[in-house]
Design a protein around this motif. Structure first.
Motif, PDB file in Angstrom:
ATOM      1  N   ALA A   1      -4.665   3.018  -1.425  1.00  0.00           N
ATOM      2  CA  ALA A   1      -5.878   2.650  -0.445  1.00  0.00           C
ATOM      3  C   ALA A   1      -6.699   4.269  -1.073  1.00  0.00           C
ATOM      4  CB  ALA A   1      -6.379   2.943   0.457  1.00  0.00           C
ATOM      5  N   LYS A   2      -5.509   4.963  -0.877  1.00  0.00           N
ATOM      6  CA  LYS A   2      -5.815   6.437  -0.731  1.00  0.00           C
ATOM      7  C   LYS A   2      -5.948   7.426  -2.083  1.00  0.00           C
ATOM      8  CE  LYS A   2      -3.249  11.643   0.454  1.00  0.00           C
ATOM      9  NZ  LYS A   2      -2.594  11.513   1.173  1.00  0.00           N
TER      10      LYS A   2
ATOM     11  N   ASN B   1       0.787  -1.069  -0.044  1.00  0.00           N
ATOM     12  CA  ASN B   1       0.125   0.040   0.511  1.00  0.00           C
ATOM     13  C   ASN B   1       0.898   1.247  -0.221  1.00  0.00           C
ATOM     14  OD1 ASN B   1      -2.403   1.634  -0.076  1.00  0.00           O
ATOM     15  ND2 ASN B   1      -2.726   1.923   2.597  1.00  0.00           N
TER      16      ASN B   1
ATOM     17  N   MET C   1       0.775  -5.392  10.294  1.00  0.00           N
ATOM     18  CA  MET C   1       1.400  -4.451  11.232  1.00  0.00           C
ATOM     19  C   MET C   1       0.444  -3.009  11.217  1.00  0.00           C
ATOM     20  SD  MET C   1       4.253  -5.680  12.511  1.00  0.00           S
ATOM     21  CE  MET C   1       4.661  -5.020  13.486  1.00  0.00           C
TER      22      MET C   1
ATOM     23  N   ASP D   1       1.678   5.497  -3.637  1.00  0.00           N
ATOM     24  CA  ASP D   1       1.200   7.116  -3.788  1.00  0.00           C
ATOM     25  C   ASP D   1       1.877   7.890  -3.713  1.00  0.00           C
ATOM     26  OD1 ASP D   1      -0.145   9.036  -1.472  1.00  0.00           O
ATOM     27  OD2 ASP D   1      -0.372   6.367  -1.520  1.00  0.00           O
TER      28      ASP D   1
ATOM     29  N   VAL E   1      -0.024   0.505   8.353  1.00  0.00           N
ATOM     30  CA  VAL E   1       0.341  -0.395   7.152  1.00  0.00           C
ATOM     31  C   VAL E   1      -0.551   0.732   6.314  1.00  0.00           C
ATOM     32  CG1 VAL E   1       1.533  -1.899   7.436  1.00  0.00           C
ATOM     33  CG2 VAL E   1      -0.925  -2.315   7.727  1.00  0.00           C
TER      34      VAL E   1
HETATM   35  P1  GDP Z   1      -4.446   0.441   9.724  1.00  0.00           P
HETATM   36  O1  GDP Z   1      -4.161   0.805  11.234  1.00  0.00           O
HETATM   37  O2  GDP Z   1      -3.224  -0.344   9.294  1.00  0.00           O
HETATM   38  O3  GDP Z   1      -5.414  -0.128   9.513  1.00  0.00           O
HETATM   39  O4  GDP Z   1      -3.677   1.770   8.912  1.00  0.00           O
HETATM   40  P2  GDP Z   1      -5.402   2.870   8.331  1.00  0.00           P
HETATM   41  O5  GDP Z   1      -6.113   2.596   7.893  1.00  0.00           O
HETATM   42  O6  GDP Z   1      -5.200   3.358  10.105  1.00  0.00           O
HETATM   43  O7  GDP Z   1      -3.454   3.933   8.450  1.00  0.00           O
HETATM   44  C1  GDP Z   1      -2.844   4.634   8.660  1.00  0.00           C
HETATM   45  C2  GDP Z   1      -2.523   5.874   8.369  1.00  0.00           C
HETATM   46  O8  GDP Z   1      -2.194   5.929   6.682  1.00  0.00           O
HETATM   47  C3  GDP Z   1      -3.274   7.019   8.232  1.00  0.00           C
HETATM   48  O9  GDP Z   1      -2.681   8.110   8.797  1.00  0.00           O
HETATM   49  C4  GDP Z   1      -3.837   6.511   6.894  1.00  0.00           C
HETATM   50  O10 GDP Z   1      -4.396   7.639   6.189  1.00  0.00           O
HETATM   51  C5  GDP Z   1      -1.659   6.504   5.956  1.00  0.00           C
HETATM   52  N1  GDP Z   1      -2.513   5.696   4.721  1.00  0.00           N
HETATM   53  C6  GDP Z   1      -3.517   4.251   4.115  1.00  0.00           C
HETATM   54  N2  GDP Z   1      -3.876   4.147   3.616  1.00  0.00           N
HETATM   55  C7  GDP Z   1      -2.511   4.772   2.589  1.00  0.00           C
HETATM   56  C8  GDP Z   1      -1.936   5.348   1.150  1.00  0.00           C
HETATM   57  O11 GDP Z   1      -2.304   4.481   0.492  1.00  0.00           O
HETATM   58  N3  GDP Z   1      -1.400   6.273   1.231  1.00  0.00           N
HETATM   59  C9  GDP Z   1      -1.323   6.870   1.488  1.00  0.00           C
HETATM   60  N4  GDP Z   1       0.029   8.157   1.469  1.00  0.00           N
HETATM   61  N5  GDP Z   1      -1.726   7.275   3.597  1.00  0.00           N
HETATM   62  C10 GDP Z   1      -2.181   6.481   3.037  1.00  0.00           C
END
Ligand code: GDP
Length: 367
Positions: free
Chosen positions: A139-140, A102, A166, A105, A169
């Protein structure tokens, strides 16, 4: 009144928002209360991140993997070494594992997919992750999310899809992006306790399309800087936009500080460029090696921040490690949670200083 979430089965609690079973006082008063995480999923189709400590994590994942699974192993491309979940190689071998890398971008616009993918699969093999394939996504921005859905349509209909990774991510963001594609109506989510566990796994049936997704919590670890900084400092080290490579022409006798969390000393070798890939908002400071110690003493928490006083105390002591390379291929010095330094491939002797418990990962250069 039940003390168990009627959605996922986790014991309800009001203390820790990002732990299983969290519920607000108000919601607790409702009939058949569900935890905040189930509530958001059922009503808004939204996943919420959830992290648990290492001791319980393994039990949760082992339970989830007791059935034949298609495993989405979510990694953060910015922090591949920090995305490796320790100690699950054996159990993963019995399943179909695909790496979902992931945050593509964040990489420079011209970055080509295929070399990154091959590089990633080599790194995965090195870490003994039995992955058959990798897909680079964001994902963004939605980059390659349709390709991921096609893969699931083709390969995962008859199996449960276990999503693991982790913390931080981007697993929750990815699940949210997947859900909106697999079940655009978002009308039929039901959560259920994953059989035999109340520790935070959750099975989600997606409408009539035959998919069952098992979401597992994220794992945190002392070896990753992002898990040891406070929330304010996390904002300073987590990249949110495309990385701006910072190129330094260095010569021996110079040092680079990455905030106050890492330091690289150039000890011996011809002048050369070092490219720093860290969050754009993190301050990188170049100084003379002779002055580096006193600068650190005087400016830690000020000019050199994070860490700040609210972060893990252990981040305020840096431990030196010698690194040395003969003339050859460019390499990255990757620091879990902070980013990486790209060395050009010229001979170099240096010292990398990192917080106790954090180890540098030397790898072939990614970019
Ligand atoms: P989780 O703890 O693995 O569930 O992660 P989250 O979905 O809460 O994302 C963790 C951080 O990574 C957040 O600040 C998100 O905004 C950021 N993030 C998630 N996906 C992306 C992505 O595709 N690109 C970017 N630049 N940031 C992302």
């Amino acid at each position: 009144m039940s003390l168990i979430c009627t959605g996922c089965g986790a014991p309800l609690q009001m203390d820790t928002e990002d732990a299983p079973g969290y519920i607000t006082n108000e919601a607790f008063m409702r009939e058949q209360p569900v935890c905040q995480r189930c509530y958001r999923l059922i009503h808004y189709g939204q996943f919420q991140p959830m992290a648990i400590p290492e001791e319980t994590y393994r039990q949760v994942v082992m339970k989830a993997l007791a059935r034949p699974s298609f495993v989405l192993y979510v990694m953060d491309l910015f922090d591949v070494s920090g995305s490796i979940v320790p100690g699950l190689t054996g159990v993963l071998r019995q399943h179909d594992v695909m790496i979902v890398a992931n945050k593509f971008d964040l990489f420079p616009k011209q970055t080509a997919d295929e070399p990154v993918k091959s590089w990633l699969l080599r790194e995965a093999r090195r870490a003994e992750i039995p992955a058959s394939d990798a897909v680079l996504v964001s994902a963004k921005t939605g980059y390659h999310m349709d390709e991921l859905v096609e893969q699931l349509e083709a390969r995962a209909r008859k199996k449960q899809i276990v999503v693991m990774g982790m913390a931080n991510v981007g697993k929750s963001s990815l699940l949210n992006a997947l859900l909106s594609r697999l079940d655009p109506e978002q009308t039929r989510f039901t959560t259920s306790a994953f059989p035999g566990t109340t520790l935070g796994s959750m099975a989600i049936k997606l409408g009539d399309n035959g998919f069952t997704i098992v979401d597992t919590p994220g794992l945190m670890g002392k070896h990753r800087i992002q898990d040891r900084v406070c929330k304010a400092s996390l904002k300073l080290i987590m990249p949110t936009e495309r990385l701006r490579p910072r190129v330094y022409q260095l010569q021996k006798g110079q040092s680079l500080f990455l905030g106050g969390l890492a330091r690289f000393d150039f000890i011996e070798g011809p002048p050369q460029s070092v490219v720093v890939y860290v969050a754009n908002q993190l301050r990188v400071h170049r100084t003379k090696l002779q002055q580096a110690d006193s600068l650190y003493q005087r400016h830690l928490g000020g000019l050199l921040t994070p860490p700040c006083v609210s972060c893990d105390e252990g981040l305020r002591t840096l431990v030196p490690k010698n690194v040395s390379f003969t003339e050859g291929r460019p390499v990255d010095l990757a620091i879990p949670g902070l980013g990486f330094l790209r060395l050009s491939g010229h001979a170099i002797k240096g010292v990398i200083h990192l917080p106790k418990g954090v180890t540098v990962n030397v790898r072939n250069a990614l970019l």
